[in-house]
Design a protein around this motif. Structure first.
Motif, PDB file in Angstrom:
ATOM      1  N   ASN A 454      93.435  62.426 -25.959  1.00  0.00           N
ATOM      2  CA  ASN A 454      92.053  62.475 -26.420  1.00  0.00           C
ATOM      3  C   ASN A 454      91.122  63.076 -25.376  1.00  0.00           C
ATOM      4  OD1 ASN A 454      92.157  60.891 -29.060  1.00  0.00           O
ATOM      5  ND2 ASN A 454      93.148  59.460 -27.655  1.00  0.00           N
ATOM      6  N   GLN A 455      91.371  62.738 -24.106  1.00  0.00           N
ATOM      7  CA  GLN A 455      90.433  63.170 -23.085  1.00  0.00           C
ATOM      8  C   GLN A 455      90.621  64.623 -22.681  1.00  0.00           C
ATOM      9  OE1 GLN A 455      92.495  60.573 -22.807  1.00  0.00           O
ATOM     10  NE2 GLN A 455      91.139  58.804 -23.065  1.00  0.00           N
ATOM     11  N   GLY A 456      91.790  65.196 -22.969  1.00  0.00           N
ATOM     12  CA  GLY A 456      92.069  66.554 -22.553  1.00  0.00           C
ATOM     13  C   GLY A 456      92.369  66.616 -21.074  1.00  0.00           C
ATOM     14  N   ILE A 457      92.151  67.793 -20.486  1.00  0.00           N
ATOM     15  CA  ILE A 457      92.443  68.000 -19.078  1.00  0.00           C
ATOM     16  C   ILE A 457      91.263  67.525 -18.230  1.00  0.00           C
ATOM     17  CG2 ILE A 457      92.928  69.725 -17.311  1.00  0.00           C
ATOM     18  CD1 ILE A 457      94.280  71.388 -19.434  1.00  0.00           C
ATOM     19  N   GLY A 458      91.584  66.799 -17.164  1.00  0.00           N
ATOM     20  CA  GLY A 458      90.562  66.335 -16.241  1.00  0.00           C
ATOM     21  C   GLY A 458      90.905  66.753 -14.821  1.00  0.00           C
ATOM     22  N   ILE A 459      89.881  67.059 -14.037  1.00  0.00           N
ATOM     23  CA  ILE A 459      90.051  67.428 -12.637  1.00  0.00           C
ATOM     24  C   ILE A 459      89.330  66.397 -11.786  1.00  0.00           C
ATOM     25  CG2 ILE A 459      89.658  69.171 -10.872  1.00  0.00           C
ATOM     26  CD1 ILE A 459      91.652  70.019 -12.964  1.00  0.00           C
ATOM     27  N   VAL A 460      90.007  65.941 -10.741  1.00  0.00           N
ATOM     28  CA  VAL A 460      89.443  64.918  -9.863  1.00  0.00           C
ATOM     29  C   VAL A 460      89.491  65.421  -8.429  1.00  0.00           C
ATOM     30  CG1 VAL A 460      89.613  62.552  -9.018  1.00  0.00           C
ATOM     31  CG2 VAL A 460      90.166  63.059 -11.402  1.00  0.00           C
ATOM     32  N   LEU A 461      88.378  65.333  -7.736  1.00  0.00           N
ATOM     33  CA  LEU A 461      88.296  65.637  -6.313  1.00  0.00           C
ATOM     34  C   LEU A 461      87.882  64.368  -5.591  1.00  0.00           C
ATOM     35  CD1 LEU A 461      88.313  67.704  -3.981  1.00  0.00           C
ATOM     36  CD2 LEU A 461      85.887  68.105  -4.454  1.00  0.00           C
ATOM     37  N   ARG A 462      88.666  63.969  -4.601  1.00  0.00           N
ATOM     38  CA  ARG A 462      88.400  62.691  -3.943  1.00  0.00           C
ATOM     39  C   ARG A 462      88.635  62.815  -2.437  1.00  0.00           C
ATOM     40  NH1 ARG A 462      88.094  57.383  -5.710  1.00  0.00           N
ATOM     41  NH2 ARG A 462      88.484  55.815  -4.100  1.00  0.00           N
ATOM     42  N   PHE A 463      87.691  62.264  -1.675  1.00  0.00           N
ATOM     43  CA  PHE A 463      87.828  62.166  -0.223  1.00  0.00           C
ATOM     44  C   PHE A 463      87.792  60.696   0.165  1.00  0.00           C
ATOM     45  CE2 PHE A 463      85.640  61.449   3.816  1.00  0.00           C
ATOM     46  CZ  PHE A 463      86.536  62.044   4.690  1.00  0.00           C
ATOM     47  N   ASP A 464      88.766  60.279   0.972  1.00  0.00           N
ATOM     48  CA  ASP A 464      88.834  58.884   1.424  1.00  0.00           C
ATOM     49  C   ASP A 464      89.015  58.857   2.935  1.00  0.00           C
ATOM     50  OD1 ASP A 464      88.937  57.031  -1.025  1.00  0.00           O
ATOM     51  OD2 ASP A 464      90.451  58.526  -1.532  1.00  0.00           O
ATOM     52  N   GLU A 465      88.297  57.968   3.574  1.00  0.00           N
ATOM     53  CA  GLU A 465      88.483  57.685   4.994  1.00  0.00           C
ATOM     54  C   GLU A 465      88.582  56.167   5.136  1.00  0.00           C
ATOM     55  OE1 GLU A 465      89.365  57.203   8.381  1.00  0.00           O
ATOM     56  OE2 GLU A 465      88.987  59.346   8.060  1.00  0.00           O
ATOM     57  N   ARG A 466      89.783  55.704   5.520  1.00  0.00           N
ATOM     58  CA  ARG A 466      90.031  54.257   5.571  1.00  0.00           C
ATOM     59  C   ARG A 466      89.550  53.633   6.877  1.00  0.00           C
ATOM     60  NH1 ARG A 466      94.957  56.355   4.537  1.00  0.00           N
ATOM     61  NH2 ARG A 466      95.823  55.402   6.436  1.00  0.00           N
ATOM     62  N   ASN A 467      89.325  54.459   7.887  1.00  0.00           N
ATOM     63  CA  ASN A 467      88.949  53.937   9.201  1.00  0.00           C
ATOM     64  C   ASN A 467      87.801  54.777   9.737  1.00  0.00           C
ATOM     65  OD1 ASN A 467      88.965  52.496  11.592  1.00  0.00           O
ATOM     66  ND2 ASN A 467      90.751  53.548  12.438  1.00  0.00           N
ATOM     67  N   PHE A 468      86.657  54.646   9.102  1.00  0.00           N
ATOM     68  CA  PHE A 468      85.510  55.494   9.400  1.00  0.00           C
ATOM     69  C   PHE A 468      85.010  55.218  10.824  1.00  0.00           C
ATOM     70  CE2 PHE A 468      80.809  56.240   8.979  1.00  0.00           C
ATOM     71  CZ  PHE A 468      80.895  57.618   8.885  1.00  0.00           C
ATOM     72  N   LEU A 469      85.007  56.286  11.654  1.00  0.00           N
ATOM     73  CA  LEU A 469      84.562  56.231  13.045  1.00  0.00           C
ATOM     74  C   LEU A 469      85.306  55.163  13.843  1.00  0.00           C
ATOM     75  CD1 LEU A 469      80.689  56.646  12.610  1.00  0.00           C
ATOM     76  CD2 LEU A 469      82.395  58.401  13.138  1.00  0.00           C
ATOM     77  N   GLY A 470      86.523  54.842  13.420  1.00  0.00           N
ATOM     78  CA  GLY A 470      87.317  53.851  14.132  1.00  0.00           C
ATOM     79  C   GLY A 470      86.826  52.428  13.969  1.00  0.00           C
ATOM     80  N   ARG A 471      85.933  52.177  13.031  1.00  0.00           N
ATOM     81  CA  ARG A 471      85.351  50.847  12.838  1.00  0.00           C
ATOM     82  C   ARG A 471      86.047  50.039  11.756  1.00  0.00           C
ATOM     83  NH1 ARG A 471      80.139  50.501  15.050  1.00  0.00           N
ATOM     84  NH2 ARG A 471      79.417  52.447  15.990  1.00  0.00           N
ATOM     85  N   GLY A 472      87.102  50.600  11.170  1.00  0.00           N
ATOM     86  CA  GLY A 472      87.806  49.893  10.118  1.00  0.00           C
ATOM     87  C   GLY A 472      87.091  49.917   8.783  1.00  0.00           C
ATOM     88  N   GLN A 473      86.056  50.717   8.658  1.00  0.00           N
ATOM     89  CA  GLN A 473      85.288  50.784   7.424  1.00  0.00           C
ATOM     90  C   GLN A 473      85.872  51.837   6.489  1.00  0.00           C
ATOM     91  OE1 GLN A 473      81.701  51.797   9.431  1.00  0.00           O
ATOM     92  NE2 GLN A 473      81.043  49.669   9.731  1.00  0.00           N
ATOM     93  N   ALA A 474      85.708  51.606   5.195  1.00  0.00           N
ATOM     94  CA  ALA A 474      86.233  52.525   4.193  1.00  0.00           C
ATOM     95  C   ALA A 474      85.084  53.316   3.575  1.00  0.00           C
ATOM     96  CB  ALA A 474      86.981  51.751   3.104  1.00  0.00           C
ATOM     97  N   LEU A 475      85.297  54.617   3.481  1.00  0.00           N
ATOM     98  CA  LEU A 475      84.287  55.515   2.928  1.00  0.00           C
ATOM     99  C   LEU A 475      84.975  56.446   1.947  1.00  0.00           C
ATOM    100  CD1 LEU A 475      81.264  56.522   3.304  1.00  0.00           C
ATOM    101  CD2 LEU A 475      82.224  58.231   4.853  1.00  0.00           C
ATOM    102  N   SER A 476      84.369  56.631   0.779  1.00  0.00           N
ATOM    103  CA  SER A 476      84.999  57.526  -0.197  1.00  0.00           C
ATOM    104  C   SER A 476      83.948  58.205  -1.056  1.00  0.00           C
ATOM    105  CB  SER A 476      85.988  56.755  -1.089  1.00  0.00           C
ATOM    106  OG  SER A 476      85.310  55.900  -1.977  1.00  0.00           O
ATOM    107  N   PHE A 477      84.269  59.462  -1.418  1.00  0.00           N
ATOM    108  CA  PHE A 477      83.498  60.232  -2.382  1.00  0.00           C
ATOM    109  C   PHE A 477      84.478  60.685  -3.461  1.00  0.00           C
ATOM    110  CE2 PHE A 477      81.541  60.855   1.743  1.00  0.00           C
ATOM    111  CZ  PHE A 477      80.187  60.674   1.502  1.00  0.00           C
ATOM    112  N   SER A 478      84.052  60.667  -4.687  1.00  0.00           N
ATOM    113  CA  SER A 478      84.919  61.155  -5.752  1.00  0.00           C
ATOM    114  C   SER A 478      84.084  61.800  -6.835  1.00  0.00           C
ATOM    115  CB  SER A 478      85.768  60.025  -6.350  1.00  0.00           C
ATOM    116  OG  SER A 478      84.970  59.105  -7.046  1.00  0.00           O
ATOM    117  N   GLY A 479      84.693  62.780  -7.458  1.00  0.00           N
ATOM    118  CA  GLY A 479      84.067  63.429  -8.598  1.00  0.00           C
ATOM    119  C   GLY A 479      85.120  63.824  -9.605  1.00  0.00           C
ATOM    120  N   SER A 480      84.875  63.563 -10.865  1.00  0.00           N
ATOM    121  CA  SER A 480      85.834  63.918 -11.910  1.00  0.00           C
ATOM    122  C   SER A 480      85.124  64.646 -13.028  1.00  0.00           C
ATOM    123  CB  SER A 480      86.534  62.657 -12.454  1.00  0.00           C
ATOM    124  OG  SER A 480      85.605  61.811 -13.094  1.00  0.00           O
TER     125      SER A 480
END
Length: 786
Positions: A454-480
């Motif tokens: 039903n949804q057809g073709i989808g494109i996903v772009l995702r950036f993840d950083e699990r250890n942001f600046l070495g502080r153990g923080q998680a940062l992510s951007f995504s777009g679909s």
């Protein structure tokens, strides 16, 4: 023989003896004389008044003389002269060395190795130049040393071998340049990947080869190996799999299991390995009597026994014993009993195949933590690693807690390796905990693709950083981007808020939703902070606040005056402000390749805190799964439901529940539940519902096809309903199916685990449905990242 004859014989023998004696004495005399004479080499001695060096251009003459170790004015033997030659040659600076005595003068003739002008790599494609440069010792503007270059070539070859390219060859070449310079070129022949053609087992009776292969990190070559060469032979991984197999069997009660040997045979074409694990399973044991004894004043064994969850007759597992010890020791800490250790004493009952476990509560040695030393973390801050410890300097030392801390550090996935060890401190009653880590990349950029019927073709772009600046923080951007949905989000999470086990997060989201089979478009902007914390070993609670700006529109060309959808869209933009909580209890990931697990989720959101819409929304889900028939078949049952209460009876379709194939297979999105429809059929709007309840049952099993194809089969049965509306009257048409009405669906599934992602094909048939429900007899999904 006559007397005369015997006399002659004796005389003859006596004469021969005298001859041998004189010959031996003569040889002995000659040897003694020769041994007393000095050899030519030892007799030759030198005394040099001057030493000159010829042929050197970059290396100072004084340095060459220093390498030789010869000084003027001292007697030098021939042997010492040979040693001096070897020392100059071993310096690695000269291609040839010659020592020429000339009277009282010693001439050292040398030919220097050239200086490396440039280092380059040719023929490499799988390993880039940057990676290879990190492996070589040879450096530009340094003296070329052939021995070092050979070692560099060996390191590069080993790097290819670790990627399964056992046929790789690396040849160092020297290209002469002017001014005694040279280019060092490593010619690389990468060869092909040596994959594992087949993994087999000998001696396994309980679990099939197929089941055991799923446990191993090593995999067989797949169907598309000509394109995706992933299943390479790595010897270290094979050794790791020996331990993985043992852990797998131990967790299922086979305490005598062992891997007797592993045979890896190279195929005749030398392009694949056949790996065979020879195993002895032994018998499966269960827990027998569970008892507790105490050697510590104030520790009641019955109270400690009540704190654990072990029951007789359950399959024995070391993990359950470790969990029981952890609960007992935590109870001791809560009761103020320091240095308490729980020692499991296991007794075998061969007749009943049971293991009796006695938990002995004993007093451990009075040892304290002097300090925690952390090394190897070039990016990650020390406090991120320290947060994984539940102990600090000055606390009593607990070996089990150190082991668990090591596991928590590894679970961060920030490090390639993480070793935690304890050693004696400055005094015998103190220990120092050493943490040695090796950093690894923690960021990822993924481009994904998905396809739905039903949804057809989808494109996903995702950036993840699990250890942001070495502080153990998680940062992510995504777009679909998909035919029905455009979704963009940003999330940030601090997993150790205020230095505690509190995960504080914030998310921003923009969504543009335009269903194919609906007349409305929803545009949503959302701001959501969250706070999550554990409440039990497997339970976690999340608190959240949500602020949403929802704009619902209907295009003029699609308008149906008087319809419920048009009336809801006429309200335009709505601000929603709500607080909520969610509880999650999940045991599915406990242990090595668990055979069963339970997931329970329950949450509520309360709207009306300053927004335009007041509501209470409740959702619940329970899921259980287990493996049967020697773990060849996976059974799964899911129950979920939800309820929406709008005190002002002003809910819109974006507030209500929508049931899709993720809830009940066999129907299109917006295919079931309340509908507004007129007699001519020009109006056919799905309205969603205030309530829904669904039960799904499925089984996944092998089809007997070659395992490298990666195809399994499944069957499923779904039953559920979507019902309830705040507004049930309309001037444009009639509202159908507003009441509770079950739909029943049966079907079969094909699961195909491919190199480009998991594919699932569902073939379904609704055996009970309503007249205007929209069926979907086939559904196909694929997702991939590259």
């Amino acid at each position: 023989m006559t007397k005369q004859g015997r006399a002659l014989a004796v005389a003859r023998e006596s004469g021969e003896a005298r001859n041998w004696f004189f010959a031996f004495a003569f040889l002995f005399l000659i040897s003694a004389v020769l041994s007393l004479l000095p050899t030519a080499g030892a007799a030759q001695q030198y005394n040099f008044n001057s030493i000159t060096v010829e042929g050197n251009q970059r290396i100072e003459s004084a340095a060459v003389v220093a390498y030789s170790g010869i000084t003027t004015g001292k007697v030098v033997t021939g042997g010492e002269l040979n040693s001096a030659y070897q020392r100059v040659l071993d310096s690695g600076l000269f291609e040839t060395v010659e020592l020429v005595p000339s009277g009282s003068r010693l001439v050292i003739k040398v030919l220097e190795y050239p200086t490396i002008n440039e280092i380059s790599f040719e023929g490499n494609a799988r390993l880039k130049d940057d990676a290879l440069e990190g492996l070589v010792e040879s450096q530009s503007r340094r003296v070329l040393n052939p021995t070092t270059a050979e070692r560099d070539a060996a390191r590069i070859t080993q790097a290819y071998a670790e990627q399964g390219r056992l046929a790789a060859r690396v040849t160092p070449r020297i290209i002469r340049r002017s001014d005694n310079r040279a280019d060092l070129v490593f010619e690389v022949f990468e060869g092909g990947v040596v994959e594992i053609e087949r993994i087999g087992f000998v001696g396994n009776q309980v679990y099939s080869d197929r089941r055991l292969r799923r446990v191993l990190g090593t995999k067989q070559a797949g169907l598309l190996r000509a394109v995706f060469r992933q299943d390479t032979f790595v010897n270290d991984r094979i050794e790791f799999d020996r331990q993985v197999l043992r852990d797998f069997y131990l967790s299922r009660g086979y305490v005598d299991f062992r891997v007797t040997s592993v045979n890896a045979e190279l195929s005749r074409e030398r392009d694949g390995y056949f790996v065979t694990f020879n195993v002895e399973e032994g018998q499966q044991f269960k827990f027998g009597q569970i008892t507790a004894t105490s050697e510590v004043t104030g520790a009641d064994p019955d109270e400690f026994l009540d704190a654990i969850k072990l029951k007789p007759g359950v399959t024995y597992s070391p993990i359950q014993v470790e969990n029981a010890i952890a609960r007992m020791e935590n109870l001791a800490l809560r009761e103020g009993l320091d240095f308490v250790r729980v020692d499991p004493r296991i007794t075998r009952n061969e007749a009943d195949l049971e293991l009796d476990v006695e938990f002995a509560i004993v007093k451990g040695p009075r040892i304290f933590i002097e300090r925690i030393d952390i090394e190897g973390n070039t990016t990650t801050l020390d406090r991120v690693i320290r947060n994984r410890f539940r102990i600090v300097e000055g606390d009593p030392f607990n070996p089990r807690e150190i082991r668990e801390s090591a596991e928590r550090i590894r679970a961060l996935a920030y490090f390639e390796t993480a070793e935690v060890n304890a050693r004696e401190g400055s005094t015998p009653d103190q220990v120092i905990v050493d943490v040695d880590v090796v950093e690894q990349p923690t960021g990822s950029l993924a481009i994904g693709a998905s396809y739905g019927t039903n949804q057809g073709i989808g494109i996903v772009l995702r950036f993840d950083e699990r250890n942001f600046l070495g502080r153990g923080q998680a940062l992510s951007f995504s777009g679909s981007l998909a035919a029905e949905l455009n979704d963009y989000s940003f999330t940030f999470t601090e997993p150790a808020f205020l230095g505690r086990d509190l995960a504080a997060g914030i998310s921003l989201r923009y969504q543009d939703y335009e269903p194919n089979d609906a007349r409305f478009v929803n545009t949503t902007g959302e701001f959501r902070p969250t706070l999550a914390f554990p409440v039990s070993e497997f339970g976690r609670v999340t608190l959240n606040y949500a602020l949403q700006n929802v704009d619902m529109t209907v295009e003029t060309a699609n308008a149906q005056p008087g319809s419920i959808i048009d009336a809801e869209a006429a309200r335009g933009r709505v601000i929603k402000s709500s607080v909520g909580y969610a509880y999650r209890y999940d045991t599915r990931n406990g242990g090595l390749d668990p055979t069963r697990g339970v997931l329970v989720e329950f949450g509520q959101d309360f709207g009306g805190l300053g927004g335009d819409y007041t509501f209470v929304k409740t959702t619940a889900k329970a899921q259980a799964e287990m493996r049967v028939l020697n773990e060849e078949v996976l059974l799964r049952a899911v129950f979920e439901g939800g309820a929406l209460h709008s005190p002002n009876s002003d809910s819109r379709i974006d507030d209500r529940f929508i049931v899709s194939a993720r809830n009940i297979r066999g129907f299109e999105p917006f295919g079931v539940g309340p509908r507004e429809r007129n007699a001519s059929g020009t109006l056919d709007d799905a309205l969603g519902g205030n309530y829904y309840a669904v039960a799904r049952f499925e089984a996944e099993f092998p089809l007997g096809l070659p395992e490298e194809i990666g195809i399994n089969g499944g069957v499923f049965y779904d039953v559920g309903s979507l019902w309830g509306l705040d507004t049930t009257s309309s001037s444009a048409g009639s509202v159908l199916y507003e009441d509770f009405s079950l739909r029943h669906v049966i079907g079969v599934s094909i699961f195909w685990d491919t190199a480009i992602g998991p594919l699932r094909f569902n073939f379904s048939k609704a055996i009970v449905k309503e007249d205007f429900d929209r069926e979907q007899n086939f559904d196909f999904t694929i997702s991939a990242q590259f």
